[in-house]
Design an enzyme around this catalytic site. Structure first.
Site, PDB file in Angstrom:
ATOM      1  N   GLU A 257     102.108 115.723  84.741  1.00 49.06           N
ATOM      2  CA  GLU A 257     102.066 117.181  84.762  1.00 49.06           C
ATOM      3  C   GLU A 257     102.226 117.662  83.327  1.00 49.06           C
ATOM      4  O   GLU A 257     103.206 117.330  82.658  1.00 49.06           O
ATOM      5  CB  GLU A 257     103.155 117.752  85.668  1.00 49.06           C
ATOM      6  CG  GLU A 257     102.923 117.471  87.145  1.00 49.06           C
ATOM      7  CD  GLU A 257     101.591 117.976  87.662  1.00 49.06           C
ATOM      8  OE1 GLU A 257     101.058 118.970  87.101  1.00 49.06           O
ATOM      9  OE2 GLU A 257     101.053 117.391  88.619  1.00 49.06           O
TER      10      GLU A 257
ATOM     11  N   LYS B 244     113.930 108.298  80.819  1.00 50.23           N
ATOM     12  CA  LYS B 244     114.061 108.721  79.420  1.00 50.23           C
ATOM     13  C   LYS B 244     113.991 110.238  79.343  1.00 50.23           C
ATOM     14  O   LYS B 244     112.945 110.835  79.609  1.00 50.23           O
ATOM     15  CB  LYS B 244     112.952 108.143  78.541  1.00 50.23           C
ATOM     16  CG  LYS B 244     113.186 108.387  77.045  1.00 50.23           C
ATOM     17  CD  LYS B 244     111.958 108.135  76.204  1.00 50.23           C
ATOM     18  CE  LYS B 244     111.219 109.419  75.870  1.00 50.23           C
ATOM     19  NZ  LYS B 244     112.013 110.371  75.049  1.00 50.23           N
TER      20      LYS B 244
END
Length: 480
Positions: free
Chosen positions: A250, A175
């Site tokens: 992250e 996505k």
């Protein structure tokens, strides 16, 4: 009329079951509609996961060199379309053209690198304590990986997640961010052109509440890799952990460059300005704080103000030095932090105003002086071209200030003192530490990741570490 683009599921370009689309517009010219993309729902995301799961065994059984050949062919397809991809990236995300070209080249290089690495994936042989035992390990693909990527590096970050996943034999559901999905879609086109088997990679656009959440919670997804804000990342991590998935996050940064009294001030100014204002400050590794020794503080402030004021702000397609923020929300957030900094008592030396250039989300690069470590502009991620300059009187104080934030992604020191340099490397609470270099910019063959609130602190990305996340190690005791 803008073109309508589809999802890519099980080797086919398909419309979303919702029947809905959303517009993507040029942040430098809001009248320019880049395209219409699928506003996918849960059913669309589930279809993609099912396709990836069905393709998993076949892709895992494909020999590494064969997988690598497909990745190298993808690199070549990207190279052939580099100019087109660069313009697409500028048009939908806003980067200056040289920045966009560099990012596209990074994606080209990543696929070439992991194309070569795919032949080395397998395992290791170890010496056994028994004469009759052969002892070795086998690295197997994790299964299906759900990849969720941000808008600020819309082809490089997908590349450094997708390429190692596919190299290991892991299948992918992907996505992209809704603010910049088109260059990611063209990356998928290149993978398709390179001969990637149906279902090995599936691309679905749409909101995180439906597509992203399905990828992070579906029982057939084995691993989730996310890059984005800390707030969203923590939610993704919680959802994935509840269903026992391997997780890699992250997230944000509040990255410092420490400038010591031994530094070449001109060099320090170049390092800080390029790190703070490059890519419009819209990077998790952007330099957000300059922590400067009082002996060179005034000279540094004067230099970085001059550097900021020399930057031409405008559309990347027109050759400007610094492009727009990606949307109104990001622009409003930056302007709000400029107001916060002034209200807290910091001195706005230059910039910080919206710029009336055509019909885009432009802002002047801003420099604050007289910043205290506990001010919000010194503690919170801004994600715009704003540099807070903090004075310190010693190396020890500089280190304390550098580490005194919730984040720990990238940090740099500018010094000619080797002892300071080595100590900073040892003591900096950051996943990336640099000496005499800007906080932005990464080599693709070494690990990347943060500490503290910048990361899940589980698995690193890029290099061999990027392969580790997508593999499971099996230890074999073969007796005969």
């Amino acid at each position: 009329m803008a073109e309508t683009y589809h999802n890519y599921v099980d080797g086919e370009w398909v419309a979303a079951e919702t029947g809905e689309t959303f517009e993507n517009r040029n942040p430098a010219d809001r009248s320019d509609v880049v395209g219409e993309f699928q506003q996918s729902g849960v059913e669309d995301a589930e279809r993609a996961v099912e396709a990836a799961a069905a393709a998993s065994d076949e892709w895992a059984d494909t020999p590494g060199p064969e997988r690598g050949a497909i990745l190298r062919a993808t690199s070549q397809a990207l190279e052939a379309r580099k100019d087109e991809l660069t313009e697409t990236l500028v048009r939908e995300e806003g980067k200056a053209r040289p920045e966009a070209a560099g990012e596209v080249q990074r994606a080209i290089d990543i696929f070439s690198y992991y194309g070569a690495k795919a032949s080395d994936i397998g395992g290791t042989v170890k010496s056994s304590s028994s004469r009759d035992t052969t002892l070795y390990t086998v690295n197997e693909p994790v299964g299906v990986a759900g990849l969720i990527t941000p808008w600020n590096y819309p082809i490089a970050i997908p590349a450094w997640k997708i390429a190692p996943a596919l190299a290991t034999g892991t299948t992918v559901v992907f996505k992209p961010a809704s603010a910049a999905p088109n260059v990611a879609r063209k990356l998928v086109e290149c993978l398709d052109e390179a001969g990637l088997p149906d279902g090995a990679l599936n691309f679905v656009t749409g909101p995180g509440r439906s597509v992203g959440k399905t990828f992070t919670t579906h029982e057939a997804v084995d691993a989730v890799s996310f890059t984005g804000s800390s707030a969203v990342g923590n939610t993704v991590g919680e959802q994935a952990n509840e269903t026992g998935k391997r997780v890699q996050l992250e997230m944000g940064g509040k990255n410092p460059v420490v400038v010591m009294d031994s530094a070449d001030v001109d060099e320090a100014v170049d390092i800080a300005a390029s790190g703070a204002f490059g890519v419009t400050g819209q990077a998790c590794t952007a330099t957000s704080r300059a922590i400067v020794h009082e002996d060179v503080y005034d000279e540094f402030v004067a230099g970085v103000v001059e550097a900021a004021e020399a930057i031409e702000v405008g559309p990347g397609l027109d050759g400007a030095d610094m492009g727009p923020q990606v949307n109104q929300s990001e622009l409003d957030s930056t302007l709000e932090y400029v107001d916060v900094g002034q209200s807290e008592g910091a001195t706005l030396e230059t910039g910080g105003n919206a710029v009336d250039v055509g019909d885009g989300f432009f802002v002047e690069p801003a420099v604050f002086s007289d910043v205290e470590p506990d001010m919000r502009i010194a503690q919170e991620e801004i994600f715009g071209p704003v540099l807070a300059v903090l004075p310190v009187s010693s190396y020890e104080e500089a280190l304390d200030v550098a580490n005194g934030v919730p984040y720990g992604l990238s940090a740099s020191i500018v010094t000619q003192d080797l002892t300071e340099a080595h100590d900073f490397v040892d003591e900096s609470e950051s996943g990336v530490v640099k000496v005499n270099e800007k906080t932005t910019g990464l080599e693709l063959h070494v690990p990347f990741g943060g500490m503290k609130d910048s990361s899940s602190e589980t698995y690193r990305e890029q290099g061999d570490a990027g392969l580790d996340f997508y593999t499971l190690s099996k230890t074999v005791y073969l007796n005969y």
